[in-house]
Design an enzyme around this catalytic site. Sequence first.
Site, mmCIF file in Angstrom:
data_model
loop_
_atom_site.group_PDB
_atom_site.id
_atom_site.type_symbol
_atom_site.label_atom_id
_atom_site.label_comp_id
_atom_site.label_asym_id
_atom_site.label_seq_id
_atom_site.Cartn_x
_atom_site.Cartn_y
_atom_site.Cartn_z
ATOM 1 N N CYS A 430 1.032 -1.276 0.178
ATOM 2 C CA CYS A 430 0.084 -0.033 0.129
ATOM 3 C C CYS A 430 0.754 1.235 -0.149
ATOM 4 C CB CYS A 430 -0.772 0.049 1.084
ATOM 5 S SG CYS A 430 -2.116 1.443 1.220
ATOM 6 N N ASP A 571 -0.990 -3.337 -14.609
ATOM 7 C CA ASP A 571 -1.216 -3.062 -16.077
ATOM 8 C C ASP A 571 -1.980 -4.196 -16.982
ATOM 9 O OD1 ASP A 571 -0.476 -0.546 -15.068
ATOM 10 O OD2 ASP A 571 1.691 -0.784 -16.067
ATOM 11 N N GLY A 593 -5.999 -5.816 -11.188
ATOM 12 C CA GLY A 593 -6.395 -4.655 -10.404
ATOM 13 C C GLY A 593 -7.350 -3.807 -11.191
#
Length: 726
Positions: A430, A571, A593
């Site tokens: 994160c 990506d 993601g």
Amino acid sequence: MEPTTQTDPMTVTPKHELENGAAVAANDEEHPSKKQRLESISITEQEVSDGAPKRIKGVAPIKAEFLVQKSARSQPVEESALSLSADDAAEAAHYQEREGDQKGKKKASGQNKGRDFGRSEDAKGLCPSRAFSPEFSPKECKFGEKCRFEHDVRTYLKEHKREDLTTFGGICPIWDAKGRCPYGFKCRLVGSHMTERDTSDGRKELILLEDEERKKKARPVVPYASEDGLVNIVSNEDKIAVARRKTTTPRSDVYLAWLDKMSKALEKNLHGRHLEEGGADEGARAQTNDQVEENRAAYVEPPFLPSEKRRIYFGPETPTLAPLTTQGNLPFRRLCIDYGCQFTYSEMAMGMSLIQGQKSEWALMKAHESEALPPTISSTADVVQGYDNSKDFKFGAQIAGNKPWHAIKATELLSRLTPNLRVIDLNCGCPIDQVFREGAGSALLDHPSKLEKMLRGMNAVSEMIPITVKIRTGTRDNSPNATKLIERLVLGGHESGILNIGPPGVAAVTLHGRSRQQRYTKMADWSYIAECAALIKRLNEKKDDVTDTVREPDERMLPNGGKVFFLGNGDCYSHYDYDDHINNAGVDAVMVGRGAIIKPWVFEEIQAGQYLDKSATERLAMIEKYAKYGLDTWGSDEHGVGTTRRFMLEWLSFTYRYVPIGLLEYLPPHIQDRPPAWRGRNELETLLGSPNYKDWIKITEMFLGPAHKDFKFEPKHKSNAYEPQG
């Protein structure tokens, strides 16, 4: 949906960018979804003919006939820059950047901070004693005349509750799917499951309807699911017990006590802090070594060593949805499962919040029964010995923490209260400043010893649940440290070698191919991911080539029979990207993601091995399904409709970035590309691509009706909040 001819996505990996030769409707007629493989011709930029523009880095190559010369849209570069914080927020939206802490740095003035979503409530609520009972035989209200809620059902329906929705054919989607609606008279589509019946005294009584046939069909598909088809539900009693510290964590207490003794002994042994500056005598060193041995003897083995845990599997046929804060909610995960996603994760939960029993954090562990089913794997999959697909799940939890005891105690609580988890993943990636400053997330990348302690402790207390970890390339662009960190995660660090306690026992490592500093400003570094994949392969197959026999791991301490799985992340936006990463980067599987948020059917493309040009009508049907899943999750009453609208708008703030592939001059599409102003093949396609948040609200109203007068929505970026210009 018509059947698709399955093609093995692992057979061919295109090596050049392709000119999109798909037939495109130039008028406003709906363009049908292409289920056949789009015919493409391999070309280089020098071979471009017929005046087709060259592909410009960072700009979506839209065909000339779909470009709009004048528009209120943001320019590609501006929009790209302003979208970066949204992508970061998808990793930890609960922890927004604090104002005033960016000394010497330019403020990101394009962001809306402290967003207010208003309220969606009835003018006056219906008393719970009346919400589910027949009109003339309600339950007793314990507050009596002092109750602040309405007790007359007809008055509530006429004066305090907004009119029923007319969407979904006027039928409550929860009742339609399950034969009963748990929101009773408060449901915004109550007319579909409410009727009047004549009583013996000649009156007409309002009652709620249930459909036994629908209820029978809606029975949970897994035995441990709730009546509503949910798993990992923690009772209020358990959460209160955790919050009041009445729930003990005996395994964590034993392990942490040993860890404290071991750390002190190691500190003396490795750093000589017990010695005076003049040097050390042999007696003192021998005494320290004796202390280390004593700590070894005092160590109590956990109930399940890593090799005794449930075996897991990742492979090319198991595309995985990344843990996503806000966006990775239960309705969205259900949608991705429908499209072929094989593994999902909870939104990131903070370990300390779980230990404190916070309801909002424990609610993140809820999963739909479709996530509790085994993944679909190939009959020829190279599974590890002992893997039992029938005992596997699709859903795992992700937690974060800045201290070993946070992660360890949270893991023990999870293993006890939510046992139906595939894995428990530790977030070490994160990038959000507040999380980083607190020492959690990507901050752990610079503290490998602490990270190893956390993972080893989590493994000691997680019972049968395997432990995994998600990392980045490093915290800074110019100093990646993932290779050193991975070696430590697989073999164990120097300290573990001294104590002869083996590796920390992670079952899988996921690497996001960006540094913490980089955020989303550049493409993910898949060449570095490939380097790490090769390293893990060597560590898995030939450990004696990279380490001496002293550090060779104890077979008892190895998860998955000695195999550590490796996933790449970053990506992935199409089957082309997925195939390329599997074939050329050497990862076991790819975690998707942002690509999944923008187009959830990327999992269907991966499964089919081809691009799917979804029509605007098909995409709208996808949004309708999300709306139904949202009402099922958050409720079909006024509050639930407002919550569903809020999260749908958050999702639409990503989906508008999708440019239909039939509009592109070249393939593959790149997730970092931002389009110039464009129009779709019909009005609906143009609407779905609008960056104006008012258009997003218009889309939600197609399914959720007009927004409540007190509902508010501020987009993450001020650039999205403009008035349409003629």
